[in-house]
Design a protein around this motif. Structure first.
Motif, PDB file in Angstrom:
ATOM      1  N   LYS A 175       0.833  -1.196   0.000  1.00  0.00           N
ATOM      2  CA  LYS A 175       0.000   0.000   0.000  1.00  0.00           C
ATOM      3  C   LYS A 175       0.872   1.252   0.000  1.00  0.00           C
ATOM      4  O   LYS A 175       0.546   2.252  -0.636  1.00  0.00           O
ATOM      5  N   TYR A 176       1.990   1.213   0.733  1.00  0.00           N
ATOM      6  CA  TYR A 176       2.927   2.333   0.812  1.00  0.00           C
ATOM      7  C   TYR A 176       4.333   1.797   0.591  1.00  0.00           C
ATOM      8  O   TYR A 176       4.626   0.643   0.908  1.00  0.00           O
ATOM      9  N   SER A 177       5.219   2.653   0.092  1.00  0.00           N
ATOM     10  CA  SER A 177       6.622   2.265  -0.021  1.00  0.00           C
ATOM     11  C   SER A 177       7.485   3.505  -0.135  1.00  0.00           C
ATOM     12  O   SER A 177       7.000   4.613  -0.365  1.00  0.00           O
ATOM     13  N   GLY A 178       8.779   3.310   0.052  1.00  0.00           N
ATOM     14  CA  GLY A 178       9.716   4.423  -0.033  1.00  0.00           C
ATOM     15  C   GLY A 178      11.087   3.992   0.449  1.00  0.00           C
ATOM     16  O   GLY A 178      11.448   2.811   0.382  1.00  0.00           O
ATOM     17  N   SER A 179      11.843   4.946   0.960  1.00  0.00           N
ATOM     18  CA  SER A 179      13.176   4.667   1.476  1.00  0.00           C
ATOM     19  C   SER A 179      13.214   4.971   2.974  1.00  0.00           C
ATOM     20  O   SER A 179      12.322   5.636   3.501  1.00  0.00           O
ATOM     21  N   TYR A 180      14.229   4.475   3.655  1.00  0.00           N
ATOM     22  CA  TYR A 180      14.360   4.748   5.086  1.00  0.00           C
ATOM     23  C   TYR A 180      15.821   4.972   5.423  1.00  0.00           C
ATOM     24  O   TYR A 180      16.734   4.558   4.685  1.00  0.00           O
ATOM     25  N   THR A 181      16.050   5.612   6.546  1.00  0.00           N
ATOM     26  CA  THR A 181      17.396   5.715   7.112  1.00  0.00           C
ATOM     27  C   THR A 181      17.351   5.180   8.534  1.00  0.00           C
ATOM     28  O   THR A 181      16.349   5.308   9.232  1.00  0.00           O
ATOM     29  N   GLY A 182      18.440   4.575   8.955  1.00  0.00           N
ATOM     30  CA  GLY A 182      18.507   3.958  10.273  1.00  0.00           C
ATOM     31  C   GLY A 182      19.202   2.620  10.176  1.00  0.00           C
ATOM     32  O   GLY A 182      19.416   2.091   9.080  1.00  0.00           O
ATOM     33  N   ASN A 183      19.530   2.054  11.304  1.00  0.00           N
ATOM     34  CA  ASN A 183      20.302   0.817  11.350  1.00  0.00           C
ATOM     35  C   ASN A 183      19.447  -0.326  11.883  1.00  0.00           C
ATOM     36  O   ASN A 183      19.308  -0.497  13.091  1.00  0.00           O
ATOM     37  N   ILE A 184      18.869  -1.114  10.984  1.00  0.00           N
ATOM     38  CA  ILE A 184      17.975  -2.183  11.428  1.00  0.00           C
ATOM     39  C   ILE A 184      18.734  -3.317  12.115  1.00  0.00           C
ATOM     40  O   ILE A 184      18.117  -4.146  12.798  1.00  0.00           O
ATOM     41  N   SER A 185      20.050  -3.351  11.975  1.00  0.00           N
ATOM     42  CA  SER A 185      20.806  -4.449  12.603  1.00  0.00           C
ATOM     43  C   SER A 185      20.814  -4.344  14.129  1.00  0.00           C
ATOM     44  O   SER A 185      21.131  -5.323  14.812  1.00  0.00           O
ATOM     45  N   THR A 186      20.448  -3.179  14.667  1.00  0.00           N
ATOM     46  CA  THR A 186      20.429  -3.039  16.126  1.00  0.00           C
ATOM     47  C   THR A 186      19.075  -3.384  16.732  1.00  0.00           C
ATOM     48  O   THR A 186      18.923  -3.377  17.960  1.00  0.00           O
ATOM     49  N   ILE A 187      18.087  -3.691  15.884  1.00  0.00           N
ATOM     50  CA  ILE A 187      16.767  -4.062  16.401  1.00  0.00           C
ATOM     51  C   ILE A 187      16.895  -5.327  17.263  1.00  0.00           C
ATOM     52  O   ILE A 187      17.503  -6.315  16.870  1.00  0.00           O
ATOM     53  N   GLY A 188      16.322  -5.272  18.451  1.00  0.00           N
ATOM     54  CA  GLY A 188      16.372  -6.402  19.363  1.00  0.00           C
ATOM     55  C   GLY A 188      17.472  -6.309  20.390  1.00  0.00           C
ATOM     56  O   GLY A 188      17.435  -6.995  21.424  1.00  0.00           O
ATOM     57  N   THR A 189      18.480  -5.465  20.117  1.00  0.00           N
ATOM     58  CA  THR A 189      19.589  -5.324  21.073  1.00  0.00           C
ATOM     59  C   THR A 189      19.596  -3.945  21.723  1.00  0.00           C
ATOM     60  O   THR A 189      20.155  -3.781  22.811  1.00  0.00           O
ATOM     61  N   SER A 190      19.004  -2.957  21.067  1.00  0.00           N
ATOM     62  CA  SER A 190      18.916  -1.616  21.640  1.00  0.00           C
ATOM     63  C   SER A 190      17.766  -0.878  20.976  1.00  0.00           C
ATOM     64  O   SER A 190      17.299  -1.273  19.887  1.00  0.00           O
ATOM     65  N   ASN A 191      17.275   0.166  21.627  1.00  0.00           N
ATOM     66  CA  ASN A 191      16.219   0.973  21.014  1.00  0.00           C
ATOM     67  C   ASN A 191      16.730   1.528  19.684  1.00  0.00           C
ATOM     68  O   ASN A 191      17.812   2.117  19.625  1.00  0.00           O
ATOM     69  N   THR A 192      15.946   1.337  18.644  1.00  0.00           N
ATOM     70  CA  THR A 192      16.383   1.699  17.296  1.00  0.00           C
ATOM     71  C   THR A 192      15.415   2.700  16.679  1.00  0.00           C
ATOM     72  O   THR A 192      14.219   2.422  16.558  1.00  0.00           O
ATOM     73  N   THR A 193      15.925   3.860  16.299  1.00  0.00           N
ATOM     74  CA  THR A 193      15.086   4.871  15.658  1.00  0.00           C
ATOM     75  C   THR A 193      15.296   4.846  14.153  1.00  0.00           C
ATOM     76  O   THR A 193      16.430   4.897  13.664  1.00  0.00           O
ATOM     77  N   LEU A 194      14.187   4.739  13.430  1.00  0.00           N
ATOM     78  CA  LEU A 194      14.206   4.706  11.971  1.00  0.00           C
ATOM     79  C   LEU A 194      13.380   5.867  11.433  1.00  0.00           C
ATOM     80  O   LEU A 194      12.364   6.228  12.018  1.00  0.00           O
TER      81      LEU A 194
END
Length: 384
Positions: A125-144
């Motif tokens: 339904k929606y798409s685009g680009s993002y910035t942020g580091n998804i590799s830290t998800i689960g180990t620290s709070n991650t802002t995208l």
């Protein structure tokens, strides 16, 4: 046809106008370009009663914000899956070269593309680009930070009139909520394609062509406006030769099929909304339908110094009045050269004031509009 890496328009790391580049060409003869050029003639052809580009009568509406709640996240390799109560976000990291501040493992997941697929649906339904580091998800709070660049409308991904961004902070364990902001979308879906080709073997065997084409789609109708130029030993088209035509289209099984000038073509629709051939090469790039677009196409026959050139002025109807100038040039002895300028603009009467933006700060120029023509630095661009 050789795939062309995209700069954005920088058609581009990220352009104010396009999700990606729309330039397509090969090192030698470009059959697609030759076909487009062969179609060009001064005048128009309408097969469905449409006598003007659909974008001329486009309307802009607002798609309401969408709240996604109870989101849980997981990461596998370079893909993060964020499952919400009403759909799923899929974020795919884009590999980048690590620098001294980024480890090699992190470099695979800092920024990329995202899409949101509603529950029970298969097309985003929606798409685009993002910035942020998804590799830290689960180990620290991650802002995208996600950019909303495309939205599904009438079965087609359509570029939003103005890109919106929103943040989401993914906690280490508990679920969270996020809201996709309201975006403006045109009633018309637009694609663009620019091609330049220089083949000069001898004074008796040469084919030099440049084309820029815009196609608009809405409610089963399609219009095409081509500006081009060609010099060859069999066909000659003056600079800025043009043709308008209209027809019909249909969508099925992820493919777009349309008929123009009694010729039917079918393209695949890729995940970014671009139109590709069966090899995966992009033939038309999805573009913002809202704004004023002018193109200039020239060719020059001068032996080994022969060249093909397409130039574009795009004035976008967004709140920042952003725009872009683009120059695509090719000679026999050089590869395609793309020069772009990001600008802001103001229109007063028939005068357009262009001011450099971003890396182009310091650029300043004026253009004039008269009817369906824009004149910049003495050169005439035709309204697409």
């Amino acid at each position: 046809m050789k795939k062309v890496s995209r700069k954005i328009f920088g058609l581009l790391a990220a352009s104010v106008l396009f999700a990606g580049a729309f330039v397509s060409c090969s090192n030698g003869s470009d059959s697609s370009s030759a076909l487009a050029l062969a179609m060009i003639s001064t005048g128009s052809n309408s097969s469905n009663g449409t006598t003007a580009p659909l974008s001329d009568s486009a309307t802009v509406s607002e798609a309401a914000a969408v709240t996604t709640s109870g989101i849980s996240a997981s990461v596998t390799g370079s893909v993060a899956t964020l499952s919400a109560s009403n759909g799923t976000y899929v974020l795919t990291g884009t590999a980048v070269q690590p620098n001294i501040a980024i480890s090699a493992s992190q470099a695979q997941s800092i920024g990329g593309t995202w899409k949101f697929i509603e529950t029970g649906k298969t097309i985003a339904k929606y798409s685009g680009s993002y910035t942020g580091n998804i590799s830290t998800i689960g180990t620290s709070n991650t802002t995208l930070t996600l950019k909303v660049e495309r939205i599904l409308k009438n079965g087609l991904l359509t570029a939003v009139v103005e890109v919106k961004t929103f943040d989401m902070t993914v906690p280490t364990s508990e679920t969270f909520d996020a809201t996709i902001p309201a975006v403006k979308v045109s009633s018309v879906t637009t694609y663009v394609s620019a091609k330049v080709n220089v083949r000069y073997d001898s004074a008796e065997a040469y084919n030099i062509g440049s084309t820029f084409e815009r196609i608009d789609l809405s409610d089963g109708k399609i219009t095409s406006f081509i500006v081009g130029s060609q010099k060859s030993n069999t066909i000659n088209r003056d600079d800025n030769s043009h043709q308008f035509s209209s027809g019909t289209y249909g969508i099925a099984d992820g493919k777009l099929t349309f008929t123009l000038n009694n010729e039917t073509k079918t393209y695949n629709i890729n995940g970014n909304g671009d139109l590709t051939d069966n090899t995966g090469d992009i033939q038309f790039n999805l573009a913002n339908a809202s704004g004023k677009l002018y193109a200039n196409a020239v060719t020059k026959l001068d032996g080994d110094s022969s060249y093909a050139q397409v130039r574009v002025v795009w004035l976008k109807d967004d709140s920042g009045k952003t725009g872009q100038l683009m120059d695509i040039n090719r000679t026999k002895t050089t590869s395609k050269i793309i020069n772009t300028k990001d600008v802001t603009y103001e229109i007063s009467g028939n005068t357009v004031t262009l001011t450099g933006a971003g890396a182009n700060t310091g650029y300043s120029n004026t253009a004039t509009i008269s009817g369906n023509k824009l004149t910049l630095d003495g050169d005439v661009y035709l309204k697409m």
